[in-house]
Design a protein around this motif. Structure first.
Motif, PDB file in Angstrom:
ATOM      1  N   ARG A   1     -34.662  53.176  45.243  1.00  0.00           N
ATOM      2  CA  ARG A   1     -35.524  52.918  46.398  1.00  0.00           C
ATOM      3  C   ARG A   1     -34.678  52.768  47.655  1.00  0.00           C
ATOM      4  NH1 ARG A   1     -41.086  52.681  45.107  1.00  0.00           N
ATOM      5  NH2 ARG A   1     -41.362  51.958  42.996  1.00  0.00           N
ATOM      6  N   ASP A   2     -33.379  52.632  47.476  1.00  0.00           N
ATOM      7  CA  ASP A   2     -32.469  52.375  48.586  1.00  0.00           C
ATOM      8  C   ASP A   2     -31.392  53.459  48.625  1.00  0.00           C
ATOM      9  OD1 ASP A   2     -31.309  50.321  50.596  1.00  0.00           O
ATOM     10  OD2 ASP A   2     -29.637  50.758  49.230  1.00  0.00           O
ATOM     11  N   ARG A   3     -31.239  54.119  49.767  1.00  0.00           N
ATOM     12  CA  ARG A   3     -30.294  55.235  49.903  1.00  0.00           C
ATOM     13  C   ARG A   3     -28.844  54.788  49.735  1.00  0.00           C
ATOM     14  NH1 ARG A   3     -29.039  59.152  54.801  1.00  0.00           N
ATOM     15  NH2 ARG A   3     -28.677  61.024  53.595  1.00  0.00           N
ATOM     16  N   ASP A   4     -28.498  53.622  50.278  1.00  0.00           N
ATOM     17  CA  ASP A   4     -27.123  53.133  50.133  1.00  0.00           C
ATOM     18  C   ASP A   4     -26.769  52.888  48.670  1.00  0.00           C
ATOM     19  OD1 ASP A   4     -26.725  53.266  52.874  1.00  0.00           O
ATOM     20  OD2 ASP A   4     -27.268  51.170  53.205  1.00  0.00           O
ATOM     21  N   ALA A   5     -27.716  52.345  47.912  1.00  0.00           N
ATOM     22  CA  ALA A   5     -27.478  52.122  46.483  1.00  0.00           C
ATOM     23  C   ALA A   5     -27.283  53.459  45.765  1.00  0.00           C
ATOM     24  CB  ALA A   5     -28.635  51.342  45.874  1.00  0.00           C
ATOM     25  N   ALA A   6     -28.046  54.470  46.159  1.00  0.00           N
ATOM     26  CA  ALA A   6     -27.908  55.793  45.546  1.00  0.00           C
ATOM     27  C   ALA A   6     -26.530  56.379  45.829  1.00  0.00           C
ATOM     28  CB  ALA A   6     -29.001  56.728  46.073  1.00  0.00           C
ATOM     29  N   PHE A   7     -26.076  56.302  47.086  1.00  0.00           N
ATOM     30  CA  PHE A   7     -24.743  56.808  47.421  1.00  0.00           C
ATOM     31  C   PHE A   7     -23.655  56.048  46.670  1.00  0.00           C
ATOM     32  CE2 PHE A   7     -26.396  58.816  51.438  1.00  0.00           C
ATOM     33  CZ  PHE A   7     -25.957  60.093  51.148  1.00  0.00           C
ATOM     34  N   ALA A   8     -23.808  54.738  46.564  1.00  0.00           N
ATOM     35  CA  ALA A   8     -22.802  53.931  45.854  1.00  0.00           C
ATOM     36  C   ALA A   8     -22.732  54.344  44.388  1.00  0.00           C
ATOM     37  CB  ALA A   8     -23.141  52.448  45.985  1.00  0.00           C
ATOM     38  N   TRP A   9     -23.892  54.582  43.773  1.00  0.00           N
ATOM     39  CA  TRP A   9     -23.899  55.004  42.381  1.00  0.00           C
ATOM     40  C   TRP A   9     -23.268  56.393  42.219  1.00  0.00           C
ATOM     41  CZ3 TRP A   9     -26.752  58.964  39.919  1.00  0.00           C
ATOM     42  CH2 TRP A   9     -26.618  58.965  38.526  1.00  0.00           C
ATOM     43  N   LEU A  10     -23.570  57.307  43.139  1.00  0.00           N
ATOM     44  CA  LEU A  10     -22.983  58.653  43.066  1.00  0.00           C
ATOM     45  C   LEU A  10     -21.463  58.602  43.156  1.00  0.00           C
ATOM     46  CD1 LEU A  10     -25.382  60.810  45.266  1.00  0.00           C
ATOM     47  CD2 LEU A  10     -25.043  60.995  42.800  1.00  0.00           C
ATOM     48  N   ALA A  11     -20.944  57.685  43.952  1.00  0.00           N
ATOM     49  CA  ALA A  11     -19.496  57.578  44.154  1.00  0.00           C
ATOM     50  C   ALA A  11     -18.823  56.704  43.108  1.00  0.00           C
ATOM     51  CB  ALA A  11     -19.218  57.000  45.549  1.00  0.00           C
ATOM     52  N   GLY A  12     -19.598  56.134  42.205  1.00  0.00           N
ATOM     53  CA  GLY A  12     -19.067  55.208  41.217  1.00  0.00           C
ATOM     54  C   GLY A  12     -18.182  55.880  40.189  1.00  0.00           C
ATOM     55  N   PRO A  13     -17.654  55.064  39.277  1.00  0.00           N
ATOM     56  CA  PRO A  13     -16.744  55.591  38.260  1.00  0.00           C
ATOM     57  C   PRO A  13     -17.454  56.567  37.320  1.00  0.00           C
ATOM     58  CG  PRO A  13     -17.334  53.320  37.761  1.00  0.00           C
ATOM     59  CD  PRO A  13     -17.927  53.648  39.111  1.00  0.00           C
ATOM     60  N   PRO A  14     -16.737  57.556  36.813  1.00  0.00           N
ATOM     61  CA  PRO A  14     -17.336  58.518  35.884  1.00  0.00           C
ATOM     62  C   PRO A  14     -17.839  57.814  34.634  1.00  0.00           C
ATOM     63  CG  PRO A  14     -15.054  59.105  36.394  1.00  0.00           C
ATOM     64  CD  PRO A  14     -15.341  57.793  37.044  1.00  0.00           C
ATOM     65  N   GLY A  15     -18.864  58.396  34.056  1.00  0.00           N
ATOM     66  CA  GLY A  15     -19.374  57.875  32.802  1.00  0.00           C
ATOM     67  C   GLY A  15     -20.405  56.778  32.952  1.00  0.00           C
ATOM     68  N   GLY A  16     -20.776  56.437  34.187  1.00  0.00           N
ATOM     69  CA  GLY A  16     -21.791  55.402  34.383  1.00  0.00           C
ATOM     70  C   GLY A  16     -23.129  55.855  33.849  1.00  0.00           C
ATOM     71  N   ASN A  17     -23.864  54.949  33.247  1.00  0.00           N
ATOM     72  CA  ASN A  17     -25.167  55.288  32.691  1.00  0.00           C
ATOM     73  C   ASN A  17     -26.235  55.010  33.731  1.00  0.00           C
ATOM     74  OD1 ASN A  17     -27.546  55.532  31.324  1.00  0.00           O
ATOM     75  ND2 ASN A  17     -26.909  54.349  29.553  1.00  0.00           N
ATOM     76  N   ALA A  18     -26.783  56.066  34.303  1.00  0.00           N
ATOM     77  CA  ALA A  18     -27.772  55.925  35.376  1.00  0.00           C
ATOM     78  C   ALA A  18     -29.011  55.203  34.906  1.00  0.00           C
ATOM     79  CB  ALA A  18     -28.158  57.296  35.912  1.00  0.00           C
ATOM     80  N   ARG A  19     -29.386  55.422  33.674  1.00  0.00           N
ATOM     81  CA  ARG A  19     -30.628  54.843  33.205  1.00  0.00           C
ATOM     82  C   ARG A  19     -30.570  53.315  33.179  1.00  0.00           C
ATOM     83  NH1 ARG A  19     -30.010  59.773  31.242  1.00  0.00           N
ATOM     84  NH2 ARG A  19     -28.612  59.304  29.559  1.00  0.00           N
ATOM     85  N   CYS A  20     -29.390  52.767  33.276  1.00  0.00           N
ATOM     86  CA  CYS A  20     -29.250  51.309  33.313  1.00  0.00           C
ATOM     87  C   CYS A  20     -28.912  50.817  34.715  1.00  0.00           C
ATOM     88  CB  CYS A  20     -28.147  50.867  32.353  1.00  0.00           C
ATOM     89  SG  CYS A  20     -28.515  51.223  30.645  1.00  0.00           S
TER      90      CYS A  20
END
Length: 125
Positions: free
Chosen positions: A90-109
């Motif tokens: 729901r938040d664009r900044d959170a989306a960008f932070a997740w995209l830039a996060g470490p590899p292997g992160g589980n999006a569903r969580c």
């Protein structure tokens, strides 16, 4: 769904595109109120037909209304067939932070949401 398929094809055909690169789709200005069940099913087919070309990179969707958010969650399920991480935010900044996060992160969580107004911390005077 055809115009969405054209947009996806334009992106995938861009010489700068690399399979598996992270993508953010901002749905906050999209009017999805006229979508029918047939449209959603057709769009599902268009997405499935492009899974291999897209690669397994992270995809973040930003949605500020319940309909767009629900459609994003459906997309998340479709992409899970290719074991590709998708996050619906729901938040664009959170989306960008997740995209830039470490590899292997589980999006569903890691689905980002703004807190409801009733739980927002009060501002200091």
């Amino acid at each position: 769904p055809r115009h969405v398929a054209r947009l996806i094809d334009e992106y995938l055909d861009d010489p700068a595109f690399r399979p598996g690169s992270p993508i953010l789709w901002d749905l906050r200005q999209a009017d999805l109120t006229r979508l029918r069940v047939e449209d959603v099913n057709a769009l599902r087919g268009e997405i499935l037909a492009r899974l291999e070309r897209r690669g397994a990179g992270r995809t973040a969707l930003v949605a500020d209304d319940d309909l767009s958010y629900a459609l994003g969650r459906m997309y998340e399920q479709i992409r899970s067939l290719a074991d590709a991480p998708v996050g619906v935010f729901r938040d664009r900044d959170a989306a960008f932070a997740w995209l830039a996060g470490p590899p292997g992160g589980n999006a569903r969580c890691r689905i980002g949401r703004k807190p409801p107004p009733s739980t927002t911390a009060p501002r200091e005077p």
